[in-house]
Design an enzyme around this catalytic site. Sequence first.
Site, PDB file in Angstrom:
ATOM      1  N   PRO A 235      38.127  -2.417  -5.013  1.00 31.53           N
ATOM      2  CA  PRO A 235      39.504  -2.547  -4.508  1.00 31.53           C
ATOM      3  C   PRO A 235      39.738  -1.549  -3.376  1.00 31.53           C
ATOM      4  CG  PRO A 235      39.482  -1.465  -6.659  1.00 31.53           C
ATOM      5  CD  PRO A 235      38.054  -1.789  -6.342  1.00 31.53           C
ATOM      6  N   ASP A 407      38.146   3.694  -2.510  1.00 34.40           N
ATOM      7  CA  ASP A 407      38.068   2.892  -3.734  1.00 34.40           C
ATOM      8  C   ASP A 407      39.268   3.277  -4.604  1.00 34.40           C
ATOM      9  OD1 ASP A 407      37.488   1.867  -6.254  1.00 34.40           O
ATOM     10  OD2 ASP A 407      35.330   2.231  -6.081  1.00 34.40           O
ATOM     11  N   HIS A 408      40.200   2.350  -4.754  1.00 36.59           N
ATOM     12  CA  HIS A 408      41.449   2.679  -5.451  1.00 36.59           C
ATOM     13  C   HIS A 408      41.244   2.887  -6.951  1.00 36.59           C
ATOM     14  CE1 HIS A 408      45.570   3.441  -5.530  1.00 36.59           C
ATOM     15  NE2 HIS A 408      46.060   2.374  -4.938  1.00 36.59           N
ATOM     16  N   ARG A 409      40.056   2.540  -7.472  1.00 35.28           N
ATOM     17  CA  ARG A 409      39.789   2.835  -8.875  1.00 35.28           C
ATOM     18  C   ARG A 409      39.597   4.333  -9.074  1.00 35.28           C
ATOM     19  NH1 ARG A 409      34.597  -0.846  -9.571  1.00 35.28           N
ATOM     20  NH2 ARG A 409      34.233   0.266  -7.622  1.00 35.28           N
ATOM     21  N   ILE A 411      40.430   6.772  -6.322  1.00 36.72           N
ATOM     22  CA  ILE A 411      41.302   7.603  -5.485  1.00 36.72           C
ATOM     23  C   ILE A 411      42.688   6.966  -5.400  1.00 36.72           C
ATOM     24  CG2 ILE A 411      41.643   8.372  -3.099  1.00 36.72           C
ATOM     25  CD1 ILE A 411      38.451   8.412  -3.075  1.00 36.72           C
TER      26      ILE A 411
END
Length: 435
Positions: A235, A407-409, A411
């Site tokens: 993501p 990577d929104h998982r 950060i």
Amino acid sequence: MAELKEARVPDIGGHNDVPVIELLVKVGDIVKKDQSLLTLESDKATMEVPAPFAGIVRELKLKIGDEVSEGAIVALIEATDATVGAASAVTPVSPPPSPQPVAAAPIVATPDVMVAAAPATINTPAPTFGAEALMPDQVPYASPAVRVFARELGVDLAKVAGSERGGRISKEDVQAFVKKALAGGGATVTAGGGLNLIPWPQVDFGKFGAVESQPLSRIKKLSGANLARNWAMIPHVTQFEDADITEMEAFRKKLGEEQKDVKVTPLVFLIKAVVAALKKYPAFNSSLDGENLILKKYFHVGIAVDTPDGLVVPVIRDCDQKGLLQLSAELAEISGKAREKKLGPNDMQGGCFSISSLGGIGGTAFTPIINAPEVAILGVSKSQMKPVWNGSEFAPRLLLPLSLSYDHRVIDGAAAARFTTYLSQVLGDIRRLLV
Ligand code: CAO
């Protein structure tokens, strides 16, 4: 009976605990020297382990699903070749074996290896391209070349019926499967991770005008598969920022005048600023490993290099320990090697964070794709002189556009904004690099 000898797993490029996905021989088989005994497949590469000598397979020491490293015993082989004694990968059963130097197994490079290999020990949550990732005892029966071919096409081999002896899947079987899928025959080509995508549009472009078909380069095929996976699985969010590099540029120009041996571009300042930001915000120097985050204490930066054959990402190591001039020299060296196709797998391994600079070309911003298993990448566009309000008037300042994809998982948006703000502060006042 002739002496039984051990065939062992040779040097597999530092990979450990690599699963056996395929046994290519059985007890009683007569094998030739260098004939493949089994196939290993890490998330980076598919490797066949060759017989170090000719003989009869008397015992197989491994089964599908076992995880092995260099030196593991693959099989006991009754040697039939007079040259056995000279073979370096052979260890007699008795006396007890000692680790021996072995010939490297042929490695079929997958995109990670070719384009931007990652630390071998990281077990990144990878897309499951086939049944082997789910059920080791039900691995589709196909050669590594066919596996690579299937993966490039996004075909789940578990869904392909093999027409060869023992149900082995051939390249033609994969092609037939794809043809059927494209014709709407009910088969599903999955692009990875269980994405049930509709078939790719098939258009006869020649109907609309003159066309020419050009084969993709090997690098393009490999990087394309890598980019597609990373784009689909991670993501991504991209945070934009402008850094005021007016003073930095003045210093860089001065440095360039004093220093004629090596060309100093803004990129090396960016590498140093990124290292400072990685130290301040360690989550950006990490990789996901299942439910853990692996935080790295080293600072190896990957640099995207544009070559006539496509994109490659060589890595400059220990950037925290190098000055601007040394980094400039190494940047010139790796980009030269990349363009002359002289990069080896080691040059592309171990990266923590990548920088993709299009600043020498143009553009105002872009959204770079993260180089898994890294968790962030910095895109750099062309600096431009712009009027900036300084509280009392507009002053001309040189602004450098930065685009950080993360990577929104791993950060959060706030952390990304802090990271780019800090980067911009460091580039705005490079004395901060000394702090
Ligand atoms: N703004 C303005 N000018 C810039 C700049 C920036 N952000 N970055 C570099 N420049 C200037 C340099 O100073 C140099 O100017 P002079 O020739 O006048 O000194 C010129 O642009 C060319 O620089 P360069 O591209 O040769 O050197 P670099 O260190 O900036 O980059 C490399 C090296 C290897 C990264 C680059 O050549 C390259 O391949 N870039 C493409 C990367 C890429 O394709 N990324 C996309 C990946 S996603 O598909």
